[in-house]
Design an enzyme around this catalytic site. Structure first.
Site, PDB file in Angstrom:
ATOM      1  N   ASP A  12     -60.937  14.517  10.690  1.00 42.49           N
ATOM      2  CA  ASP A  12     -60.791  15.977  10.645  1.00 42.49           C
ATOM      3  C   ASP A  12     -62.069  16.725  11.018  1.00 42.49           C
ATOM      4  OD1 ASP A  12     -58.178  15.610   9.801  1.00 42.49           O
ATOM      5  OD2 ASP A  12     -58.740  15.642   7.683  1.00 42.49           O
ATOM      6  N   LYS A  15     -61.930  17.103  16.234  1.00 35.09           N
ATOM      7  CA  LYS A  15     -61.785  16.375  17.505  1.00 35.09           C
ATOM      8  C   LYS A  15     -60.789  17.059  18.435  1.00 35.09           C
ATOM      9  CE  LYS A  15     -60.570  12.752  15.124  1.00 35.09           C
ATOM     10  NZ  LYS A  15     -60.824  13.231  13.746  1.00 35.09           N
ATOM     11  N   GLY A  39     -53.967  14.341  12.661  1.00 30.17           N
ATOM     12  CA  GLY A  39     -53.543  15.729  12.835  1.00 30.17           C
ATOM     13  C   GLY A  39     -54.654  16.443  13.575  1.00 30.17           C
ATOM     14  N   HIS A  40     -54.456  16.665  14.861  1.00 30.83           N
ATOM     15  CA  HIS A  40     -55.504  17.261  15.697  1.00 30.83           C
ATOM     16  C   HIS A  40     -55.088  18.684  16.063  1.00 30.83           C
ATOM     17  CE1 HIS A  40     -57.000  12.996  17.024  1.00 30.83           C
ATOM     18  NE2 HIS A  40     -57.034  13.190  15.730  1.00 30.83           N
ATOM     19  N   GLN A 224     -58.898   9.724  13.403  1.00 32.50           N
ATOM     20  CA  GLN A 224     -59.626   9.410  12.164  1.00 32.50           C
ATOM     21  C   GLN A 224     -61.139   9.505  12.425  1.00 32.50           C
ATOM     22  OE1 GLN A 224     -56.736   6.956  12.858  1.00 32.50           O
ATOM     23  NE2 GLN A 224     -55.741   8.754  12.051  1.00 32.50           N
TER      24      GLN A 224
HETATM   25  P1  GDP Z   1     -59.352  16.674  13.908  1.00 29.57           P
HETATM   26  O1  GDP Z   1     -58.419  15.828  13.136  1.00 29.57           O
HETATM   27  O2  GDP Z   1     -60.694  16.057  14.042  1.00 29.57           O
HETATM   28  O3  GDP Z   1     -58.803  17.106  15.233  1.00 29.57           O
HETATM   29  O4  GDP Z   1     -59.564  18.009  13.046  1.00 29.57           O
HETATM   30  P2  GDP Z   1     -58.399  18.875  12.345  1.00 29.57           P
HETATM   31  O5  GDP Z   1     -57.646  19.606  13.393  1.00 29.57           O
HETATM   32  O6  GDP Z   1     -57.628  18.028  11.407  1.00 29.57           O
HETATM   33  O7  GDP Z   1     -59.251  19.838  11.447  1.00 29.57           O
HETATM   34  C1  GDP Z   1     -60.196  20.708  11.979  1.00 29.57           C
HETATM   35  C2  GDP Z   1     -59.824  22.130  11.543  1.00 29.57           C
HETATM   36  O8  GDP Z   1     -60.925  22.990  11.762  1.00 29.57           O
HETATM   37  C3  GDP Z   1     -58.687  22.729  12.348  1.00 29.57           C
HETATM   38  O9  GDP Z   1     -57.948  23.596  11.528  1.00 29.57           O
HETATM   39  C4  GDP Z   1     -59.402  23.510  13.443  1.00 29.57           C
HETATM   40  O10 GDP Z   1     -58.620  24.587  13.945  1.00 29.57           O
HETATM   41  C5  GDP Z   1     -60.595  24.008  12.693  1.00 29.57           C
HETATM   42  N1  GDP Z   1     -61.832  24.206  13.494  1.00 29.57           N
HETATM   43  C6  GDP Z   1     -62.290  23.453  14.530  1.00 29.57           C
HETATM   44  N2  GDP Z   1     -63.514  23.884  14.910  1.00 29.57           N
HETATM   45  C7  GDP Z   1     -63.829  24.908  14.091  1.00 29.57           C
HETATM   46  C8  GDP Z   1     -64.981  25.732  13.949  1.00 29.57           C
HETATM   47  O11 GDP Z   1     -65.977  25.596  14.644  1.00 29.57           O
HETATM   48  N3  GDP Z   1     -64.940  26.677  12.959  1.00 29.57           N
HETATM   49  C9  GDP Z   1     -63.879  26.839  12.129  1.00 29.57           C
HETATM   50  N4  GDP Z   1     -63.960  27.779  11.186  1.00 29.57           N
HETATM   51  N5  GDP Z   1     -62.781  26.073  12.239  1.00 29.57           N
HETATM   52  C10 GDP Z   1     -62.762  25.112  13.185  1.00 29.57           C
HETATM   53  P1  IMO Z   2     -57.545  12.762  12.091  1.00 32.11           P
HETATM   54  O1  IMO Z   2     -57.307  12.025  13.368  1.00 32.11           O
HETATM   55  C1  IMO Z   2     -58.586  12.441   7.876  1.00 32.11           C
HETATM   56  C2  IMO Z   2     -57.110   8.945   5.740  1.00 32.11           C
HETATM   57  C3  IMO Z   2     -56.082   9.131   4.645  1.00 32.11           C
HETATM   58  C4  IMO Z   2     -56.458   7.996   3.731  1.00 32.11           C
HETATM   59  C5  IMO Z   2     -56.845   6.882   4.706  1.00 32.11           C
HETATM   60  C6  IMO Z   2     -55.738   5.898   5.013  1.00 32.11           C
HETATM   61  O2  IMO Z   2     -56.772  14.009  11.933  1.00 32.11           O
HETATM   62  O3  IMO Z   2     -59.006  12.921  11.843  1.00 32.11           O
HETATM   63  P2  IMO Z   2     -53.536   6.013   6.499  1.00 32.11           P
HETATM   64  O4  IMO Z   2     -52.345   6.900   6.399  1.00 32.11           O
HETATM   65  O5  IMO Z   2     -54.226   6.088   7.811  1.00 32.11           O
HETATM   66  O6  IMO Z   2     -53.254   4.604   6.090  1.00 32.11           O
HETATM   67  O7  IMO Z   2     -54.558   6.588   5.387  1.00 32.11           O
HETATM   68  O8  IMO Z   2     -57.235   7.540   5.906  1.00 32.11           O
HETATM   69  N1  IMO Z   2     -56.745   9.499   7.057  1.00 32.11           N
HETATM   70  C7  IMO Z   2     -57.306  10.584   7.579  1.00 32.11           C
HETATM   71  N2  IMO Z   2     -58.204  11.448   7.068  1.00 32.11           N
HETATM   72  N3  IMO Z   2     -58.150  12.607   9.138  1.00 32.11           N
HETATM   73  C8  IMO Z   2     -57.270  11.743   9.673  1.00 32.11           C
HETATM   74  O9  IMO Z   2     -56.921  11.765  10.967  1.00 32.11           O
HETATM   75  C9  IMO Z   2     -56.772  10.700   8.879  1.00 32.11           C
HETATM   76  N4  IMO Z   2     -55.887   9.699   9.076  1.00 32.11           N
HETATM   77  C10 IMO Z   2     -55.892   8.971   7.962  1.00 32.11           C
HETATM   78  O10 IMO Z   2     -56.215  10.393   4.033  1.00 32.11           O
HETATM   79  O11 IMO Z   2     -57.604   8.336   2.993  1.00 32.11           O
HETATM   80 MG    MG Z   3     -57.137  15.965  11.500  1.00 32.37          MG
END
Ligand code: GDP
Ligand code: IMO
Ligand code: MG
Length: 424
Positions: A12, A15, A39-40, A224
């Site tokens: 999270d 990415k 979840g991207h 991840q």
């Molecule tokens: P990922 O799994 O690495 O793709 O990250 P996620 O999408 O799960 O979580 C990142 C969250 O931060 C999302 O809700 C993005 O919209 C948000 N986000 C990304 N870059 C920024 C930033 O620079 N500032 C803020 N406030 N939010 C951001």
């Molecule tokens: P993105 O790509 C954050 C975490 C789960 C749990 C562990 C194992 O959005 O960064 P799983 O379901 O993979 O067997 O869970 O990994 N986890 C993540 N945490 N971002 C993710 O993906 C994750 N995918 C799995 O919360 O701790």
């Molecule tokens: Mg994510």
């Protein structure tokens, strides 16, 4: 240029936003591990897309997206995601491919994942996303897996599912006291996916090899993060795939000789979802404040993310494991308004100082961070587009991160939108 993008913390990091941006300058985006546990998030104006299995490059209509052999595919989730894209006017026709070697997630994987989490003792709870990821990769390693290609040969598929199925129902009934699943229901459902998946299925290793020979630019989208890697993360509190750089190669069949650049994505602080050690975790009041300000709620499960200070010990570890060439630092805007900002630079445990990440999770669990403190800034950063316009203390903080990770920063993100980005 062929570039690998890796989450350098516990996932999270942001990415999705960076992949979407970098996809503008590449031809092909490849997911190489994980499944719909990811979840991207990509924000475009007032529209928000959360991609789980399909690469985040899909929002650019000229890009080809590949789900590599190292990923695990839940066909139901795959088609739901395509439908979500279609409703938003995005077509995947002729530009989305799945490796014939990717393993399939079946209902017994998801069910067992959930039962394990819910009925297991607390000490065995991982806090998974319950998407069946762990059980599916376990079957892959145990040679009990069923691959995308198998759906193309109905008789073979039936036989294989039958033999695996008996064992799964035994496990469900004898270990979890579950009545068990219906073979014919699952067989019918998956059988029907065969023809539907057919237009997407390819030998993606060959496709990527030929594309690279034609000088197509490939971007590898990690899911991840390094500390969730099954080998290099905080085992057993990890996912079941290689989320660090090695996974990009084994999970796509592309040689490391073809890679030009490896980028690590970090948040300007740290978050983690699920169980497991987290030395720099905030005390409760600050945790709630940053959770709310940074909207730190899981993109896949909606769970609140645990939040903490930037941990340079794990940052340095990630830089080492992945051989990071540069960094994208995300969510710097969230730190505005803090009087002091801390960075964990080492750990202390039983009188001993650890400068390097301790590979034993039992040791890490007992580590207390050693902090250095930096003065914060009050300015709202969300409208800043140039390095020179950042507050002095924000620049100092970033410079210190570069120094501690011995890796230059190439991108600073100050908001979730595409344009809220500073390129250095
Ligand atoms: P990922 O799994 O690495 O793709 O990250 P996620 O999408 O799960 O979580 C990142 C969250 O931060 C999302 O809700 C993005 O919209 C948000 N986000 C990304 N870059 C920024 C930033 O620079 N500032 C803020 N406030 N939010 C951001
Ligand atoms: P993105 O790509 C954050 C975490 C789960 C749990 C562990 C194992 O959005 O960064 P799983 O379901 O993979 O067997 O869970 O990994 N986890 C993540 N945490 N971002 C993710 O993906 C994750 N995918 C799995 O919360 O701790
Ligand atoms: Mg994510």
């Amino acid at each position: 240029m062929n570039r690998i993008l890796i989450g350098a913390q516990w996932g999270d990091e942001g990415k999705g936003k960076i992949i979407d941006l970098l996809a503008e300058k590449c031809d092909i985006v490849v997911r190489f591990q994980g499944g719909n546990n990811a979840g991207h998030t990509v924000r475009i104006g007032d529209r928000k897309f959360v991609l789980h299995l399909i690469p985040s490059g899909i929002l650019h209509d000229e890009r080809v997206c590949v789900i590599g052999n190292g990923a695990v595919v839940n066909p139901r989730a795959f088609f739901e995601e395509i439908e979500m894209l279609r409703r938003n006017g995005i077509s995947v026709k002729d530009r989305l491919f799945i490796s014939s070697q990717a393993h399939l997630i079946f209902p017994y994987h998801t069910l067992i994942d959930g039962l394990k989490e819910d009925t297991g003792k607390r000490s065995t709870k991982i806090g998974t996303t319950k998407k069946g990821i762990g059980p599916c990769y376990a079957d892959k390693a145990a040679r009990l897996g069923i691959r995308v290609a198998d759906l193309g040969t109905p008789a073979y598929f039936r036989e294989r599912l039958k033999s695996v199925f008996e064992e799964k129902n035994q496990v469900l009934q004898k270990i979890y006291g579950h009545p068990g699943l219906s073979f014919s229901k699952i067989y019918e459902e998956y059988q029907s996916y065969g023809p539907r998946l057919k237009p997407f299925v390819k030998d993606t290793t060959l496709y990527l090899y030929e594309a690279a020979r034609k000088k197509k630019k490939i971007l590898f989208e990690g899911a991840q993060g390094t500390l969730l890697d099954v080998d290099h993360g905080t085992y057993p509190y990890v996912t079941s795939s290689n989320a660090s750089v090695g996974g990009a190669m084994s999970g796509s069949g592309v040689s490391p000789a073809l890679i030009d650049r490896i980028t690590g994505v970090v948040k300007a602080y740290t978050t983690r979802v699920g169980e497991g050690p987290f030395p720099t975790q905030f005390p409760p009041a600050l945790m709630t404040a940053i959770q709310n300000k940074g909207e730190e709620f899981g993109s896949t499960t909606g769970r609140p993310r645990r939040c903490g200070w930037f941990d340079a010990v794990i940052g340095r570890y990630s830089a080492r494991i992945n051989g990071l060439d540069d960094l994208a630092v995300m969510k710097l805007d969230v730190l505005s308004g803090l009087q002091k900002i801390k960075i964990g630079t080492a750990y202390r445990r039983r009188g001993k100082i650890y400068r390097d990440y301790p590979a034993e999770t039992s040791v890490l669990e007992e580590c207390a961070p050693i902090y250095e403190e930096h003065p914060g800034w009050d300015e709202d950063l969300s409208g800043i587009r140039r390095w020179k316009d950042l507050p002095r203390n924000a620049k100092r903080y970033l410079k210190r991160l570069e120094e501690l990770l011995e890796t230059p920063i190439q991108i600073v993100s100050v908001g979730s939108e595409r344009q809220q980005t500073i390129f250095l």
